[in-house]
Design an enzyme around this catalytic site. Structure first.
Site, mmCIF file in Angstrom:
data_model
loop_
_atom_site.group_PDB
_atom_site.id
_atom_site.type_symbol
_atom_site.label_atom_id
_atom_site.label_comp_id
_atom_site.label_asym_id
_atom_site.label_seq_id
_atom_site.Cartn_x
_atom_site.Cartn_y
_atom_site.Cartn_z
ATOM 1 N N GLU A 1 -53.687 4.604 -7.834
ATOM 2 C CA GLU A 1 -54.394 4.410 -6.577
ATOM 3 C C GLU A 1 -55.896 4.230 -6.791
ATOM 4 O O GLU A 1 -56.515 3.366 -6.184
ATOM 5 C CB GLU A 1 -54.140 5.615 -5.656
ATOM 6 C CG GLU A 1 -54.801 5.543 -4.291
ATOM 7 C CD GLU A 1 -54.258 4.430 -3.397
ATOM 8 O OE1 GLU A 1 -53.239 3.826 -3.756
ATOM 9 O OE2 GLU A 1 -54.875 4.162 -2.351
ATOM 10 N N ASP A 2 -56.481 5.056 -7.665
ATOM 11 C CA ASP A 2 -57.945 5.132 -7.716
ATOM 12 C C ASP A 2 -58.586 4.527 -8.967
ATOM 13 O O ASP A 2 -59.811 4.494 -9.056
ATOM 14 C CB ASP A 2 -58.395 6.604 -7.614
ATOM 15 C CG ASP A 2 -58.090 7.192 -6.246
ATOM 16 O OD1 ASP A 2 -57.900 6.404 -5.300
ATOM 17 O OD2 ASP A 2 -58.019 8.423 -6.127
#
Ligand code: MN
Length: 725
Positions: free
Chosen positions: A80-81
């Protein structure tokens, strides 16, 4: 500030305590990998980002999950990051770990606004469904737990929205999965932001009474401890003030202030065996006064989330009620860690990935608890293979059978939406009608007022019964209007033939009887069925024909009788009419002008509307209508009254050549037969013919025949007929 080192040390300690066989080498490598990927990122409090995944991994390790789950927790924010990918993680840590991280990422990406209460269950189910592996949801819960622990660094708006989510989604999920300890923490930390005043009130009260509470709990604890050691039961006893949210909820439910609420202490007795549990229960009831109705045996009947304990509420000398929970160590582990405790247990005995839920299922199969099945449904992730959860553009969650299409979605919203559908967008892209929806998709249905309605193909495309039914209904309804009109016309035709009106049926309560006999709710339904061909109009009317005709006859007689009364005032009643009408003796009798019957003729009566009974010859063409079922009710049998001997007017229609004086010859013949002539007229016919109409009185058909013979003998007469207008 907490450092990377602090957290990593804590993580390793927890793993060593809870999962000594974990693959520490792999875990080390994952920590390095994640630390490297998140290197440039900071938490809101300014600490290095890696602290968060380490803390999440520690929670996952604490609840006793395996190496893959710990790896998944460490790496859970990488996709996700950071620039990390599924493939990269799969290559380095295996497919299972990559799938776990991907699963957590998907859950993270689900965006949901504030939802209505009834939506929550769907959303929780969706979470379960999206987590192909139950460990995904456990990591996600751990992630949320750590985030709530560090909520003070968020903006006030975010604190509230996240706390709402936690209360609505994550705490119930933790409860569902039997993770009591985590559930409590999630609830308490959410309440802190959702109702800070309510939270503070309880915290302050508890703090202000801490000394008393400690004193009270110590006393109770020592009384139980003493008793157990006297009878030789080995047990661990401790008391606590119940968690903030449970006190809060009780205050709300009972509408009490905190100082009115006594029931805030809970004691736990943990023993080695189930027989000991029941022994302890006996001793507790012996030591204190039982509060009736509060004993619950969750050992023989576990809660759906596998929770087992004995619960009882008693009152000590101080007059303060308190709850005692009695359980074994194994039950305690389950109460604290829920599904995860079983996970751990399962690893010891089976270890196979496929068998993941076998153990749970077996456990639940032996339970009689009514919602055990629900629980399996919410727990057993693959069981959601038959459902897909998607969003409306406004964030409402819709549950559909798996494989469902935009058509199913549209009809799930409303049949009006489905019927007006002209297209659909899935995640903002125009989608085809047969596109299979996936969990978390956002669906927008494009509608138009000028939509032509569903097409028959849709029946093959849609997956849900709901959509199929509604589409079929549409077709049936579109046709229905035609069907009703058609059916109504046939039924009315049937009524006309039987000389029965809808008014008559209604006035005699026959409509209700008819619908009842045919099992319809309303006439329209019956018409639709007739129109549809499910029932013939004849058959439908047949169910009520006898009653309808009887009612019709009665109505006619009543009407005629009424008219007769009026007529009787002005005219002499034909009491001596010379005719006997079957079953009717009070009606006025008239002789029809069309066929002028005379005694000896075969006759029949017709009940007119308001003018009594009119008598026809049976061979009169008007009387042929007697064979028509529509008129059947009006025709009644009639006979001549032999006792009467009086003249009746009748008419001859005489065809002849048009010679001078022929009608004088006819008149002469009638006169010499001594009949009274009331009218005689002649007119020219084409081709040199003439027609004479003579009306005269005779006493019977024999006299008439004699007169006919005389006229036949007149030169130029070609035919003599009984008159018919
Ligand atoms: Mn996270």
């Amino acid at each position: 500030m907490e450092t990377f080192h602090d957290h990593y040390t804590k993580l390793k300690k927890t793993i060593a305590a809870r999962n000594p066989s974990a693959d520490m080498q792999l875990i080390d490598r994952a920590v390095q990998y994640a630390d490297n990927m998140h290197r440039t990122q900071k938490r809101k409090d300014g600490s290095p980002y890696i602290i968060h995944p380490l803390a999440v991994a520690e929670i996952v390790a604490e609840i006793g999950l395996d190496t893959d789950a710990i790896l998944g927790a460490i790496l859970h924010d990488c996709i996700e990051d950071t620039s990390s990918t599924y493939d990269e993680i799969a290559r380095q840590f295996g497919q299972t770990v990559a799938a776990l991280v991907e699963g957590v990422t998907k859950l993270t990406r689900v965006e949901y606004s504030t939802l209505e209460e009834q939506q929550m269950e769907n959303l929780r189910k969706m979470f379960m469904a999206m987590s192909k592996d139950i460990r995904v949801i456990l990591i996600k819960i751990a992630d949320r737990l750590h985030n709530t622990r560090t909520m003070q660094y968020q903006s006030p708006a975010k604190q509230i929205s996240k706390s709402r989510e936690t209360m609505d989604i994550y705490a119930p999920l933790a409860h569902r999965l039997g993770m009591q300890k985590i559930k409590w923490e999630l609830e308490d930390s959410s309440l802190k932001y959702l109702d800070p005043q309510g939270y503070d009130e309880i915290m302050q009260f508890v703090a202000a009474h801490e000394a008393e509470s400690d004193e009270f709990m110590k006393t109770i604890q020592s009384r139980i401890t003493t008793r157990l050691s006297t009878v030789g039961i080995h047990g661990s006893i401790y008391g606590r003030v119940k968690h903030v949210y449970s006190i809060y909820r009780k205050m709300k439910a009972q509408d009490k202030s905190i100082d009115e609420l006594y029931d805030m202490y809970a004691f736990r007795v943990i023993v080695d065996s189930i027989p000991d549990c029941y022994n302890v229960l006996g001793h507790v009831h012996d030591l204190f006064n039982l509060v009736p109705g509060r004993f619950k045996d969750y050992i023989s009947t576990p809660k759906p989330n596998m929770y087992q304990s004995l619960h009882t509420t008693v009152i000590g000398r101080q007059g303060i009620p308190f709850e005692v929970q009695i359980r074994t160590w194994e039950m305690h582990e389950t109460a604290e860690y829920g599904i995860a405790a079983h996970w751990k247990y399962k690893q010891g005995i089976e270890g196979g990935e496929e068998k993941e839920f076998e153990w749970v299922r077996r456990l639940l199969e032996t339970q009689q608890e009514a919602d055990a099945e629900d629980y399996i449904h919410s727990l057993k992730v693959d069981m959601f293979d038959d459902e897909v959860f998607v969003f409306t553009p406004k964030g409402k969650v819709i549950s559909l059978p798996s494989g469902s299409t935009p058509i199913d979605f549209a009809y799930a919203i409303h049949s009006g939406v489905g019927n007006a559908m002209v297209g659909a967008k899935v995640n903002n892209h125009i989608a085809s009608y047969d596109q299979a929806l996936r969990n978390g998709d956002i669906i927008e249905v494009l509608t138009s007022k000028s939509a032509k309605g569903p097409s028959r193909d849709w029946l093959n495309i849609c997956q849900s019964n709901q959509a199929r039914t509604k589409i079929k209904q549409w077709f049936k309804k579109e046709k229905r209007e035609e069907n009703v009109a058609h059916g109504k016309a046939s039924f009315e035709g049937e009524m006309r033939r039987a000389s029965v009106s809808m008014n008559l049926l209604q006035e005699n309560d026959l409509v209700g009887i008819l619908l009842n006999r045919l099992n319809f709710d309303c006439l329209e339904d019956m018409y639709a069925a007739i129109g549809y061909g499910g029932l013939t109009a004849t058959k439908a009317f047949g169910r009520i024909r006898d009653e309808a005709q009887r009612a019709s006859r009665q109505t006619l007689q009543k009407e005629s009788a009424k008219a007769n009364e009026h007529a009787a005032v002005k005219e002499n009643r034909h009491k001596d009419s010379g005719v006997i009408v079957e079953g009717i003796d009070s009606l006025m009798i008239k002789f029809s002008r069309c066929c002028t019957p005379v005694p000896g003729d075969d006759i029949i009566g017709f009940i007119t509307k308001g003018y009594g009974v009119s008598i026809h010859r049976r061979d009169c063409k008007n009387a042929a209508a007697a064979n028509n079922p529509a008129q059947a009710a009006r025709w009644v049998g009639a006979t001549w009254n032999a006792a009467e001997n009086k003249p009746f007017a009748t008419t001859f229609e005489i065809d002849s050549t048009d010679r001078d004086g022929i009608w004088i010859d006819i008149a002469t013949a009638l006169t010499t037969a001594k009949v009274k002539i009331s009218e005689i007229s002649a007119r020219e016919m084409p081709a040199g013919k003439a027609r004479t109409i003579a009306t005269f009185e005779v006493r019977n058909v024999q006299e008439l025949d004699a007169i006919r013979q005389k006229i036949r003998n007149i030169s130029g007469v070609e035919a003599v007929r009984r008159g018919q207008n």
